[in-house]
Design a protein around this motif. Structure first.
Motif, short mmCIF file in Angstrom:
data_model
loop_
_atom_site.label_atom_id
_atom_site.label_comp_id
_atom_site.label_asym_id
_atom_site.label_seq_id
_atom_site.Cartn_x
_atom_site.Cartn_y
_atom_site.Cartn_z
N PRO B 64 0.81 -1.22 0.00
CA PRO B 64 0.00 0.00 0.00
C PRO B 64 0.84 1.27 0.00
O PRO B 64 0.44 2.27 -0.59
CB PRO B 64 -0.82 -0.13 1.28
CG PRO B 64 -0.96 -1.60 1.48
CD PRO B 64 0.33 -2.20 1.00
N ARG B 67 1.78 2.92 -3.60
CA ARG B 67 0.69 2.99 -4.57
C ARG B 67 0.86 4.15 -5.55
O ARG B 67 1.46 5.16 -5.23
CB ARG B 67 -0.65 3.07 -3.86
CG ARG B 67 -0.86 4.33 -3.05
CD ARG B 67 -2.19 4.19 -2.31
NE ARG B 67 -2.79 5.47 -2.10
CZ ARG B 67 -2.48 6.24 -1.07
NH1 ARG B 67 -1.58 5.86 -0.22
NH2 ARG B 67 -3.08 7.40 -0.92
N GLN B 81 -3.60 1.49 -7.59
CA GLN B 81 -4.04 2.22 -6.39
C GLN B 81 -3.83 1.44 -5.10
O GLN B 81 -3.94 2.01 -4.01
CB GLN B 81 -5.51 2.64 -6.55
CG GLN B 81 -6.52 1.50 -6.58
CD GLN B 81 -6.64 0.81 -7.93
OE1 GLN B 81 -5.84 1.06 -8.83
NE2 GLN B 81 -7.62 -0.06 -8.08
N LEU B 82 -3.53 0.13 -5.19
CA LEU B 82 -3.25 -0.63 -3.97
C LEU B 82 -1.77 -1.01 -3.90
O LEU B 82 -1.37 -1.84 -3.09
CB LEU B 82 -4.11 -1.90 -3.92
CG LEU B 82 -5.62 -1.67 -3.83
CD1 LEU B 82 -6.37 -2.99 -3.87
CD2 LEU B 82 -5.98 -0.91 -2.57
N ARG B 84 0.03 -2.55 -6.26
CA ARG B 84 0.41 -3.77 -6.99
C ARG B 84 1.12 -3.38 -8.28
O ARG B 84 0.79 -2.36 -8.89
CB ARG B 84 -0.84 -4.61 -7.29
CG ARG B 84 -1.51 -5.08 -6.03
CD ARG B 84 -2.83 -5.74 -6.33
NE ARG B 84 -3.79 -4.81 -6.91
CZ ARG B 84 -5.10 -5.00 -6.88
NH1 ARG B 84 -5.60 -6.06 -6.31
NH2 ARG B 84 -5.91 -4.12 -7.43
#
Lengths: 534, 298
Positions: B64, B67, B81-82, B84
């Motif tokens: 996180p 991001r 947005q997370l 990844r």
């Protein structure tokens, strides 16, 4: 962003949708921007189509924004203190057993077709809401056990219930029990959705074109506003236009380019840009149930309290807020959002403790399996959560929670559905958790959601300790006694981890600098009577 | 795809030894676009089968704190947005998207061919009935039909594949029928009948193999279109459920971030576009070969 049009319990669950006021430290938009000027227009962008502009039939925010302006309520609630104050009713009495409520209505109010707002109108409205049933999901649930309204004299009406109904007084502050003229209440529900809404509010419905726009104009002879409002007499704005703009990026763009004056449902990632760009981001936490996971305890895995507690401890609320939301949001600190009446701070219970969560699962016999997912008696610990996109960041929040639970060996499967189908699927019960929230200023929302006879999202059996606390808080009128029972209920929900609150829904509006005094009412929906433009 | 391309193209380059190799080289050298397309398709197929060759990161679990990072050496396509890695998700998404595409094309091919074979071979009322059904299917816009079917079936990659496959059944049926009619009265078929072979055997042994060429080429042509349709449904949220990556869903996830993180939509979008274009280029080459190849009937 998703559309929001729903059936009964979904209305409650989704009543929150996506929008906002202060309370959490955000700035009051344009307050103190000089002397209010009458005149001008306001264009507001809604995140979804209202579907129906009848305040009595609606529960989602985008329908409430325009509908709230069309009707007055018997009473109003102070967003700061939670006190109930006069609006159409100048005074009222509540019987000791919370079964009968007498309202003394002011004698100068009229509906926009000229008919008077009197005791007879109160009776006609409440009778018709009960008759509407599921079409008026919120209103009819507030009136559960309704015996009738007696017209004591032209301006005095007494509402009586078969059972004690402690939440009813605060329910009269809502748009759901806002008063409409007989010209409306006598019509079938479908004919009251796009037209024919005759209320006594500061604005009158001009036109509603589905998926496009709602237009309202000022009522010039309005003089019976809520005692909370900043000024008496007619509204400042002459005309309100609510445009439907579903994409959050397009809404933000419309505000930036000056096509609209204010927008609802500001996406978390757009907030910072608006703040820097000369716009006001105004927010307020919605009262009621925060967004969270509610267990379906009829399912084997989550019928075990240890598993539910482990899920509660494994979720890092702060990380969810920091990652997928914005600084306008806060992690949940109790079963209820902190803007709800009788809220009790239980943040000490809502800690993030993966070691304890893993210990609980180990003890309950769930051992780490080969692929990291825990196993017991050959069954993997796979939990399904049913969710709908009634709030933009839901999907990201759930994906992050999924990661957090995987860290303790719980496999969370997301099962998405449309908002329209959510209620039906929830009744089927083929899931371990549901994801959702519910907006209401009164703690009775807990009873609506968890009581065995009502929505019962957790599928609790009759006669549980929680059920007793929930019934008890509605059986008394005395605020202190109610607060005590409500506190007990809030504690029980967390102890048993029936529900795992994650974050408080916050209504976030983006407002241009020439718009002033755009206020939130107690349930974090907008009130435009005092709003003015320069 | 690439294997088939080479196989189909090779017979056109008849000849022996060095001459054959020189002609093959000249053939490819004159078609750099085709070479690039074949390479791209091969890369995408490899990614679908063995994503580990391209990336060692986890497509489902992010950091996180990292991001919305822009593309860099560590994160070729940036992060979502997370937190990844988007390149990892695109690579792993290839499997999901291509599986759906293959299934949809396969469904259209098998079911459509069966319809066409039966209609062409039996003629008369059977032909009329089946072909009118095909006409009705063709009269409904493909995307609309897919949406209806997937709504009835529910969410998921397999359901999306079925929904898209259904829309191509009619086209396959028409082509197969035309080919069967072309083949069914020729000498060797009549000879088979005359020597006592039963009708189903004749259809499968003699008619089907000789009628299937254009149908297989059509399958290749369909590949790009179908990939696009599968991605469209996945974009609309009917495909794989989060957090599983799928190309269309990746584009859709990023569209709320267009103003702040362009790479979330742009890079997976370009991946889809490039794959579809490459598939079409290869299919066109196959089509050309198939037309050139077709031998006059005896």
């Amino acid at each position: 962003m998703a559309r929001r049009r729903l059936a009964l319990p979904a209305v409650l669950l989704f009543a929150a949708g996506a929008l906002a006021a202060t309370g959490c430290g955000a700035s009051e938009s344009g307050a103190g921007g000089g002397t209010p000027e009458a005149g001008g227009e306001l264009t507001f962008a809604l995140a979804s189509d209202p579907g129906c502009v009848d305040p009595q039939q609606q529960g989602n925010n985008d329908a409430i924004y325009p509908a709230r302006q069309l009707v007055d309520s018997l009473t109003d609630e102070d967003p700061e203190t939670g006190d109930i104050v006069p609006w159409l009713a100048e005074s009222w009495e509540v019987s000791e057993d919370a079964r009968s409520f007498t309202f003394h209505i002011r004698d100068d109010a009229t509906f926009s077709d000229g008919t008077p707002v009197d005791a007879e109108a109160v009776r006609a409205n409440f009778d018709s809401i009960v008759e509407l049933g599921a079409r008026a999901a919120l209103g009819s649930s507030y009136l559960a056990g309704y015996e009738g309204t007696t017209v004591d004299d032209t301006h005095t009406a007494t509402v009586t219930f078969a059972e004690p109904n402690g939440q009813f007084l605060r329910a009269t502050t809502t748009f759901s029990l806002g008063l409409l003229a007989e010209a409306t209440t006598s019509l079938p529900p479908e004919e009251r959705c796009t037209d024919n809404i005759v209320g006594s509010g500061p604005f009158v419905l001009d036109e509603y074109r589905p998926n496009e726009v709602v237009v309202e104009t000022r009522r010039e002879d309005y003089a019976w506003g809520s005692s909370l409002w900043r000024h008496e007499g007619p509204a400042y704005l002459e005309r309100l236009t609510f445009e439907v703009i579903p994409e959050s990026g397009v809404r933000t763009g419309a505000l930036r380019s000056g096509q609209v004056d204010a927008i609802g449902g500001v996406a978390p990632q757009d907030e910072a840009g608006l703040d820097d760009g000369g716009f006001t981001v105004q927010s307020r936490v919605n009262p009621g149930l925060p967004f969270g996971l509610t267990a379906n305890i009829s399912r084997p895995a989550v019928s075990d309290q240890a598993v539910r507690r482990a899920v509660l401890l494994a979720i890092d609320r702060q990380e969810v807020v920091d990652t997928v939301l914005s600084p306008s949001f806060r992690p949940a600190t109790s079963t209820l959002a902190h803007t709800t009446d009788t809220y009790l701070d239980l943040s000490a219970e809502l800690t993030h403790d993966t070691a304890e969560a893993e210990r609980l699962l180990d003890e309950a016999g769930w051992r780490p399996g080969p692929d990291g997912v825990r196993v017991k008696d050959g069954e993997p610990l796979t939990l399904t959560v049913l969710w709908a996109e009634n709030f933009g960041p839901n999907e990201n929040a759930l994906q992050l929670i999924q990661q957090q639970l995987r860290a303790i060996g719980v496999d969370l499967t997301l099962r998405s559905t449309s908002i329209a189908e959510f209620t039906a699927l929830r009744e089927e019960g083929d899931f371990d958790y549901t994801w959702g929230n519910a907006t209401r200023t009164d703690p009775d929302i807990l009873r609506t959601q968890f009581s065995a006879g009502l929505v019962n999202v957790a599928r609790l059996p009759d006669g549980s300790p929680l059920e007793e606390a929930l019934q008890a808080q509605n059986a008394v009128a005395d605020p202190e006694a109610r607060a005590e029972h409500s506190a007990a209920a809030q504690r029980l929900v967390l102890e048993e981890a029936y529900s795992v609150p994650v974050f408080e829904l916050t209504t976030v509006l983006g407002i241009a600098d020439h718009v002033h005094d755009l206020d939130f009412e107690a349930s974090s929906r907008i009130q435009l009577h005092d709003t003015w433009v320069s | 795809m690439s294997g088939r391309a080479v196989r189909a193209i090779a017979p056109a380059l008849a000849g022996t030894g060095g001459a054959r190799a020189r002609r093959a080289l000249a053939f490819w050298a004159r078609r750099p676009g085709l070479v690039a397309s074949v390479l791209l398709i091969a890369t995408v197929l490899t990614a679908a089968v063995a994503p580990g060759l391209f990336t060692s990161q986890d497509p489902l679990t992010g950091v996180p704190a990292d991001r919305l990072l822009a593309p860099s050496a560590d994160h070729l396509f940036g992060t979502d947005q997370l937190g990844r890695d988007l390149f990892t998700r695109t690579v792993h998404g290839a499997a999901e998207s291509l599986r759906a595409t293959a299934l949809a094309v396969g469904l259209g091919l098998v079911v459509g061919s069966a319809f066409g074979l039966v209609a062409g071979a039996f003629g008369g009322l059977v032909d009329d009935a089946l072909m009118r059904v095909a006409d009705v299917l063709l009269s409904i816009p493909a995307l609309l039909l897919s949406l209806t079917v997937v709504t009835a079936l529910g969410f998921g990659t397999v359901n999306v594949a079925i929904a898209v496959g259904v829309t191509s059944v009619a086209s396959f049926a028409r082509i197969m029928r035309a080919e069967v009619i072309r083949v069914r009265d020729v000498g060797y078929v009549e000879a088979a009948y005359a020597s006592g072979v039963r009708r189903p055997t004749v259809l499968l042994r003699h008619v089907l193999p000789n009628a299937s060429g254009p149908v297989l080429v059509f399958a290749a042509v369909e590949f790009g279109t179908v990939l696009l349709a599968v991605s469209a449904l996945s974009f609309l949220g009917y495909g794989a459920q989060p957090p599983e990556p799928e190309w269309g869903a990746l584009v859709s996830d990023g569209r709320d971030y267009l103003a702040t993180a362009w790479w979330l939509t742009t890079l997976p979008g370009l991946t889809i576009a490039a794959t579809v274009l490459a598939a079409n280029r290869v299919a066109r080459a196959l089509e050309a070969e198939e037309t050139q190849d077709r031998e006059p009937l005896p």
